[in-house]
Write a protein that holds these residues in place. Structure first.
Motif, PDB file in Angstrom:
ATOM      1  N   ILE B  48      -0.005 -17.356 -18.878  1.00 44.47           N
ATOM      2  CA  ILE B  48       0.701 -17.653 -17.626  1.00 44.47           C
ATOM      3  C   ILE B  48      -0.312 -17.574 -16.497  1.00 44.47           C
ATOM      4  N   GLY B  49      -0.461 -18.660 -15.787  1.00 46.29           N
ATOM      5  CA  GLY B  49      -1.444 -18.686 -14.703  1.00 46.29           C
ATOM      6  C   GLY B  49      -0.951 -17.900 -13.510  1.00 46.29           C
ATOM      7  N   THR B  50      -1.877 -17.548 -12.638  1.00 46.52           N
ATOM      8  CA  THR B  50      -1.486 -16.901 -11.386  1.00 46.52           C
ATOM      9  C   THR B  50      -1.678 -17.902 -10.262  1.00 46.52           C
ATOM     10  N   VAL B  51      -1.047 -17.614  -9.131  1.00 48.27           N
ATOM     11  CA  VAL B  51      -1.112 -18.533  -8.001  1.00 48.27           C
ATOM     12  C   VAL B  51      -2.460 -18.436  -7.294  1.00 48.27           C
ATOM     13  N   GLY B  52      -3.129 -17.279  -7.428  1.00 48.61           N
ATOM     14  CA  GLY B  52      -4.360 -17.005  -6.676  1.00 48.61           C
ATOM     15  C   GLY B  52      -5.327 -18.178  -6.614  1.00 48.61           C
ATOM     16  N   VAL B  53      -5.597 -18.615  -5.385  1.00 45.28           N
ATOM     17  CA  VAL B  53      -6.458 -19.780  -5.222  1.00 45.28           C
ATOM     18  C   VAL B  53      -7.619 -19.461  -4.278  1.00 45.28           C
ATOM     19  N   GLY B  54      -7.919 -18.254  -4.113  1.00 47.39           N
ATOM     20  CA  GLY B  54      -8.901 -17.873  -3.087  1.00 47.39           C
ATOM     21  C   GLY B  54      -8.078 -17.383  -1.939  1.00 47.39           C
ATOM     22  N   GLU B  55      -8.428 -16.286  -1.384  1.00 45.89           N
ATOM     23  CA  GLU B  55      -7.490 -15.652  -0.480  1.00 45.89           C
ATOM     24  C   GLU B  55      -8.178 -15.180   0.788  1.00 45.89           C
ATOM     25  N   ALA B  56      -7.547 -15.482   1.913  1.00 41.98           N
ATOM     26  CA  ALA B  56      -8.002 -14.901   3.174  1.00 41.98           C
ATOM     27  C   ALA B  56      -7.128 -13.679   3.410  1.00 41.98           C
ATOM     28  N   THR B  57      -7.684 -12.633   3.968  1.00 35.89           N
ATOM     29  CA  THR B  57      -6.939 -11.384   4.095  1.00 35.89           C
ATOM     30  C   THR B  57      -6.875 -10.934   5.551  1.00 35.89           C
ATOM     31  N   LEU B  58      -6.160  -9.847   5.769  1.00 36.44           N
ATOM     32  CA  LEU B  58      -6.117  -9.190   7.079  1.00 36.44           C
ATOM     33  C   LEU B  58      -6.940  -7.895   6.988  1.00 36.44           C
ATOM     34  N   PRO B  59      -7.323  -7.325   8.134  1.00 35.74           N
ATOM     35  CA  PRO B  59      -8.176  -6.123   8.098  1.00 35.74           C
ATOM     36  C   PRO B  59      -7.579  -4.957   7.306  1.00 35.74           C
ATOM     37  N   HIS B  60      -6.269  -4.952   7.143  1.00 35.59           N
ATOM     38  CA  HIS B  60      -5.622  -3.840   6.423  1.00 35.59           C
ATOM     39  C   HIS B  60      -6.175  -3.666   5.017  1.00 35.59           C
ATOM     40  N   LEU B  61      -6.659  -4.744   4.424  1.00 34.76           N
ATOM     41  CA  LEU B  61      -7.139  -4.637   3.040  1.00 34.76           C
ATOM     42  C   LEU B  61      -8.299  -3.645   2.941  1.00 34.76           C
ATOM     43  N   ARG B  62      -9.080  -3.552   3.993  1.00 38.93           N
ATOM     44  CA  ARG B  62     -10.198  -2.597   3.967  1.00 38.93           C
ATOM     45  C   ARG B  62      -9.678  -1.179   3.807  1.00 38.93           C
ATOM     46  N   PHE B  63      -8.584  -0.894   4.473  1.00 36.77           N
ATOM     47  CA  PHE B  63      -8.047   0.467   4.411  1.00 36.77           C
ATOM     48  C   PHE B  63      -7.438   0.742   3.034  1.00 36.77           C
ATOM     49  N   PHE B  64      -6.877  -0.297   2.447  1.00 33.16           N
ATOM     50  CA  PHE B  64      -6.338  -0.175   1.090  1.00 33.16           C
ATOM     51  C   PHE B  64      -7.481   0.194   0.143  1.00 33.16           C
ATOM     52  N   ASN B  65      -8.566  -0.541   0.241  1.00 36.50           N
ATOM     53  CA  ASN B  65      -9.717  -0.277  -0.627  1.00 36.50           C
ATOM     54  C   ASN B  65     -10.293   1.108  -0.373  1.00 36.50           C
ATOM     55  N   GLN B  66     -10.371   1.487   0.902  1.00 35.63           N
ATOM     56  CA  GLN B  66     -10.923   2.812   1.218  1.00 35.63           C
ATOM     57  C   GLN B  66     -10.060   3.919   0.631  1.00 35.63           C
ATOM     58  N   LYS B  67      -8.756   3.728   0.708  1.00 37.19           N
ATOM     59  CA  LYS B  67      -7.850   4.741   0.146  1.00 37.19           C
ATOM     60  C   LYS B  67      -8.085   4.876  -1.360  1.00 37.19           C
ATOM     61  N   LEU B  68      -8.403   3.764  -1.986  1.00 38.34           N
ATOM     62  CA  LEU B  68      -8.656   3.798  -3.431  1.00 38.34           C
ATOM     63  C   LEU B  68     -10.078   4.275  -3.737  1.00 38.34           C
ATOM     64  N   GLY B  69     -10.848   4.523  -2.707  1.00 35.08           N
ATOM     65  CA  GLY B  69     -12.214   5.006  -2.910  1.00 35.08           C
ATOM     66  C   GLY B  69     -13.157   3.907  -3.385  1.00 35.08           C
ATOM     67  N   ILE B  70     -12.791   2.661  -3.068  1.00 35.70           N
ATOM     68  CA  ILE B  70     -13.612   1.531  -3.533  1.00 35.70           C
ATOM     69  C   ILE B  70     -14.763   1.304  -2.554  1.00 35.70           C
ATOM     70  N   ASP B  71     -15.942   1.191  -3.091  1.00 31.85           N
ATOM     71  CA  ASP B  71     -17.123   0.943  -2.282  1.00 31.85           C
ATOM     72  C   ASP B  71     -17.094  -0.513  -1.789  1.00 31.85           C
ATOM     73  N   GLU B  72     -17.302  -0.687  -0.512  1.00 31.00           N
ATOM     74  CA  GLU B  72     -17.180  -2.028   0.073  1.00 31.00           C
ATOM     75  C   GLU B  72     -18.203  -3.008  -0.534  1.00 31.00           C
ATOM     76  N   ARG B  73     -19.366  -2.492  -0.760  1.00 31.32           N
ATOM     77  CA  ARG B  73     -20.432  -3.352  -1.291  1.00 31.32           C
ATOM     78  C   ARG B  73     -20.057  -3.862  -2.693  1.00 31.32           C
ATOM     79  N   GLU B  74     -19.584  -2.909  -3.497  1.00 31.82           N
ATOM     80  CA  GLU B  74     -19.189  -3.240  -4.877  1.00 31.82           C
ATOM     81  C   GLU B  74     -18.047  -4.269  -4.877  1.00 31.82           C
ATOM     82  N   PHE B  75     -17.094  -4.020  -3.988  1.00 32.37           N
ATOM     83  CA  PHE B  75     -15.927  -4.903  -3.881  1.00 32.37           C
ATOM     84  C   PHE B  75     -16.338  -6.314  -3.450  1.00 32.37           C
ATOM     85  N   MET B  76     -17.202  -6.383  -2.447  1.00 29.01           N
ATOM     86  CA  MET B  76     -17.590  -7.703  -1.925  1.00 29.01           C
ATOM     87  C   MET B  76     -18.404  -8.476  -2.957  1.00 29.01           C
TER      88      MET B  76
END
Lengths: 500, 528
Positions: B48-76
């Motif tokens: 089953i395919g997903t809709v994801g086609v490349g995504e533009a986000t809002l700044p809130h995503l950074r805070f989501f990642n930070q809460k999860l302890g995700i390193d920004e460099r690794e994520f990018m």
């Protein structure tokens, strides 16, 4: 907007005049009734947010504090119908731990925790309980930044100070009785608007004020309001009686004990006890159906038997107590119509937290935000009226919740959807969800639940609570307790401050 | 007091919403997963395919990642991300016109009065330039510059925010690894049957094609438009908002990346909708959102392909949708997150934001096995508010237009709009005041950017700004503009900034900024 006329002599009228002069720089004429008696004396609590707005208007605390017999306070003491007594602080109780809400951590760690126990985690509550005060510091790492403060003021002296400030700002103040208004069709706005005001001055001359752009009618005797008497109420969840009645008693004394504002639940209504540095005041807001005579009797009975107010008892014996009975009808139409705002006769919505000034000031600042630069301002008017109704509904909701919790009539159904929703969520799940743009701050909503609603039936037990949390909580409690002990007594601090 | 903790959480569907949910829950309940007192299972099928086609986000995503302890460099690095400072809207107000909705404030408040009121007066007096000139983020974006914001409140560099353009498929994979490491079990398979309790209608278990039965206490429906549990099983109705947002189709296609890596999403209005362009490190995401009543699919595809900046990498894919939301996002023991709960076109990059809000609210309101009605009601109320606010904001983009070149634009300009939006527009038009209805996206600077950008004419400025004389007003405008210009000029080029960051050459300012942001509560608390 070049010329604004304000009718009335209440604090609200003068605050409108000051705010418009300071923020909009237009010509302001304040017209006061000649024979209007001075309002009855009571003590008003100016809450932290009110102090901040006053500061923005140039009313610096250090200027007016000595003039109004001001006394600092950091919480309100609340006593329920079953004599449970607890402090409602003006600042959050406790502090987030590991990014988790303090109360959720407390429920998980201490299991059952009541309002009294929550008090131990609030420096503001402890300071109030022990009669201590200093100004908070601006350092997030210090416990002395963890509280906020208000000031109890003498309403009449505060009004005098506001008048003096209005004169200082070159606001024209005229003592005159309003005779009539002339309305004229404003083509730009396609409606009739007030353009001329005619009044009788104290020397019996007829004074005409022409080219009025805006009129704010805050006079007790105002006849723009009389026409509203037959209308239906505009508020969705109005909990106040159709005519709000209160009995109040004020006693001038030399040096009262400086105590926190108090709110008590009595059989006949809610009683507020507040003190300035020279006056004690009791204000009893009567429940619907209680007569004024019964209210006055209950108030006198309370005053004579309340053991913590010996001064009042002495003064009663000397016959120096003034009892004032007043009643107000709620506003029954939207306040801003044409180019007139009806700003009087707003009943006080059982001011558990705030005196009337806080609510008035909110209305004033809402007008400043929306002050029109044109006579065609119907959309700004709609927005002001919308905000007004939202604001009053929220105050009503909060007041209803507090009265409900204080009266301990748990079976009674709350009329307000918001009060009911917030209470049920807390009682059944231990949660409170902060909301943006609250009129009554989230801190007050949560604090009142924590101190009065009792332990919730359930709470979030799936949080990652560190094992050392119990120790952390103990340490917080100790820091607060030790800090509070070291603080000066409020009256000592204030004497020192005023001498400076 | 209830002691019935939820033990088995089942997430139906992978994709961005499924794996974001799994990652956030595995982070939140890591302590319980370690003790094996809770399980989190995610069911997805590679078929089953997903809709994801490349995504533009809002700044809130950074805070989501930070809460999860995700390193920004690794994520990018993992998601082939680029920085995003805003969205450029072209041809929306009228053909040939462009404006920027940038992440950040305009100018600075002065004498406690919002900057835009000073600007309105200055503009009346011909003393001010386009409002974009007073936005740090907009100027940086237009010049293709980037640096991380500074925490110093006195600096213009603290007055903007940023988000990312990401490959949503790669983000899902990245979070899948994250979740696995924390104990989330992934099961490959298609759901063939849903078993509900006869009396309550609660979902008890899911039967897979393979015959495997998956029991659960709480089911999270991330199955996309289909709404396998919330719609097909629980029959929660869907509120159709296509009378307000009539676009119902999209075609998406990736293309080769151009030489210059821009720092913003571009949303270009077309004859019957709009086209997105999302720059990633390795390719550009493109798509055309349109209204099928005004545009044939083939015509839409031709229009899309005609406006690509690079050669298409594959054939366009076709999507159909109905804008709207579920009557309840949470019903019984099913919480819908992502497209199963509702859909709003990605004009303002709100899809991931809405997923994130739903996850945050679910964590704040996480139930016991008794599924308290109060928690459900509160969750539904909060999500409703988010949807209503975003809906009004999106409608405003369409409704406030001056285009007369196609039936579609004439239709959306004349269509009926919600009362809440009509009031908001009317108040703004009178005096530039932005009505605030309560919580939720978007905040005043966003409304300001879009309404001014869409050329909604403001009749008057606030009377309080008459206090400055023209010299003072000119100086104020010039100082802010210069301050922004100097700071933007000192920034690195976007691609250089990105590459040096990915190569682990981060600045001290960023480290400090990250630490400050990470110390704030992001979700899992009542502070938002």
């Amino acid at each position: 907007m070049k010329k604004v006329v304000i009718l009335g002599q209440s604090s609200e009228a003068v605050l409108y005049a000051i705010a418009i002069k300071v923020r909009l720089s237009c010509e302001v004429i304040l017209i006061k009734d000649i024979n209007q008696p001075e309002p009855h004396r009571y003590i008003e609590t100016l809450l932290p947010d009110t102090l901040r707005i006053l500061n923005q208007l140039g009313l610096k605390e250090q200027q007016w504090l000595p003039e109004v017999d001001g006394v600092y306070c950091t919480a309100i003491e609340v006593t329920t119908a079953d004599a449970y007594n607890v402090m409602l602080p003006f600042s959050p109780i406790g502090t987030n731990i590991n990014g988790l809400d303090f109360h959720s951590v407390a429920f998980n760690t201490l299991n059952k925790i009541n309002g009294k126990e929550f008090e131990a985690f609030s420096l503001g509550a402890q300071m109030s309980r022990k009669g201590k005060f200093v100004h908070p510091v601006n350092d997030d790492n210090s416990v002395l930044s963890s509280f906020d403060y208000g000031v109890n003021v003498d309403n009449i002296k505060f009004a005098h100070f506001l008048n003096a400030y209005a004169k200082y700002l070159n606001i024209e103040i005229i003592h005159a009785d309003t005779l009539s208004f002339d309305w004229a069709f404003c083509e730009n706005a396609s409606e009739n608007q007030v353009k001329t005001l005619r009044c009788n001055t104290s020397s019996k001359d007829v004074l005409e004020v022409h080219n009025i752009d805006f009129l704010i009618d805050s006079a007790e005797s105002s006849y723009t309001l009389r026409a509203d008497a037959q209308l239906d109420n505009i508020f969705e969840n109005d909990i106040s009686p159709s005519i709000q009645r209160q009995v109040s008693m004020s006693v001038e004394v030399n040096s009262p004990r400086l105590f926190s504002p108090q709110c008590l639940s009595l059989e006949v209504g809610q009683l507020f006890i507040r003190a300035s540095s020279k006056t004690l005041c009791l204000q009893l807001f009567l429940q619907d159906g209680v007569s004024l005579i019964d209210g006055e009797t209950a108030l006198r009975k309370f005053a004579s038997s309340y053991p913590y107010l010996p001064l009042i008892n002495d003064e009663i014996a000397k016959g120096k107590v003034n009892t004032v009975i007043s009643s107000k009808q709620p506003l029954k139409s939207l306040p801003w119509q044409a180019n007139v705002i009806k700003a009087s006769n707003l009943y006080e919505l059982c001011p558990v937290l705030q005196g009337s000034i806080a609510l008035h000031l909110e209305n004033v600042m809402s007008f400043i935000d929306l002050a029109p630069n044109t006579s065609a301002h119907s959309s700004l008017r709609n927005e002001y009226n919308r905000q007004f109704v939202v604001r009053h509904n929220e105050y009503n909701s909060f007041a209803e919740l507090v009265i409900h919790l204080m009266s301990k009539k748990q079976a009674a159904k709350l009329k307000s959807e918001k009060a009911s929703r917030v209470l049920k969520l807390y009682q059944n799940t231990g949660r409170y969800m902060s909301e943006a743009n609250q009129v009554v701050d989230n801190t007050y909503w949560l604090n009142i639940l924590l101190v009065l609603a009792g332990s919730p039936n359930n709470y979030n037990k799936m949080l990652a609570i560190p094992s050392e949390t119990r120790d952390i909580l103990e340490r917080i409690k100790n820091i607060i307790s030790v800090t509070c002990e070291q603080l000066p007594e409020t009256n000592v601090y204030m004497k020192h401050l005023l001498n400076q | 007091m209830s002691n019935m903790q939820i033990n088995e959480i089942v997430i139906v569907g992978g994709g961005t919403s499924g794996w974001m949910t799994a990652a956030a829950l595995s982070n939140q309940f890591e302590h319980l997963l370690k003790k094996q007192s809770i399980s989190i299972t995610l069911i997805e099928s590679d078929d089953i395919g997903t809709v994801g086609v490349g995504e533009a986000t809002l700044p809130h995503l950074r805070f989501f990642n930070q809460k999860l302890g995700i390193d920004e460099r690794e994520f990018m690095s993992a998601t082939k991300a680029t920085y995003k400072l805003g969205i450029e809207f072209c041809h929306w107000a009228q053909l040939g016109d462009c404006y920027m909705h940038a992440f950040g404030e305009y100018g600075k408040r002065h004498q406690n009065i919002e900057f835009h009121q000073w600007w309105l007066r200055a503009k009346d007096l011909m003393l001010a330039k386009d409002i974009t000139q007073y936005s740090m983020a907009a100027i940086a974006a237009k010049n293709n510059k980037f640096q991380h914001p500074k925490p110093d409140q006195n600096s213009m560099l603290s007055r903007f925010n940023y988000a990312y353009h990401i490959d949503a498929g790669l983000y899902a994979k990245f979070l899948r690894d994250y979740s696995h490491q924390r104990g989330v079990v992934r099961i490959e398979g298609k759901i063939s049957q849903v078993k509900q309790a006869g009396d309550s209608g609660f979902i008890q278990s899911l039967c897979l094609d393979s015959g495997q039965i998956i029991d659960g206490d709480l089911f999270i429906d991330c199955s996309g438009f289909k709404g396998l549990l919330i719609s097909e099983s629980l029959k929660v109705k869907y509120h159709d908002w296509s009378h307000y947002l009539p676009c119902d189709s999209a075609q998406a296609v990736p293309s080769e990346r151009p030489d210059t890596l821009i720092t913003y999403t571009r949303a270009s209005a077309r004859s019957a909708g709009w086209q997105w362009r999302i720059p990633l490190q390795h390719r550009t995401g493109n798509g055309y959102v349109y209204c099928s009543s005004f545009c044939e699919d083939q015509h839409a595809q031709d229009e899309l392909l005609m406006h690509l900046d690079g050669n298409p990498i594959r054939e366009p894919i076709q999507l159909r949708f109905i804008t709207g939301k579920r009557d309840k996002f949470w019903d019984k023991n099913v919480v819908s997150i992502g497209l199963s709960g509702g859909f709003m076109e990605p004009l303002e990059s709100t899809s991931i934001y809405l997923i994130q809000e739903a996850i945050g609210n679910l964590i704040d309101l996480f139930p016991d096995a008794d599924f308290s009605a109060e928690l459900q009601n509160e969750f539904n109320r909060l999500m409703d508010e988010e949807f209503y606010h975003i809906r009004d904001f999106l409608i405003a983009h369409y409704h406030v237009n001056n285009r007369d070149d196609s039936d579609f634009w004439r239709y959306v300009r004349n269509m009926q709009i919600p009362d809440t939006l009509a009031h908001k527009l009317s108040v703004f038009e009178t005096q530039g005041h932005i009505v605030n209805y309560g919580q939720g996206e978007f905040l005043a600077p966003s409304w300001l950017a879009v309404l001014i950008g869409q050329k909604l004419k403001i009749k008057h400025y606030h009377p309080s700004v008459d206090v400055l004389d023209t010299t003072e007003l000119t100086n104020m405008m010039e100082n802010i503009e210069n301050d922004i210009y100097i700071n933007a000029a000192a920034m690195k080029n976007h691609e250089d900034s990105l590459m040096s960051f990915l190569a682990n050459k981060s600045s001290k300012e960023y480290e400090l900024y990250s630490r400050l942001r990470a110390s704030k509560s992001l979700y899992g608390t009542t502070e938002k």
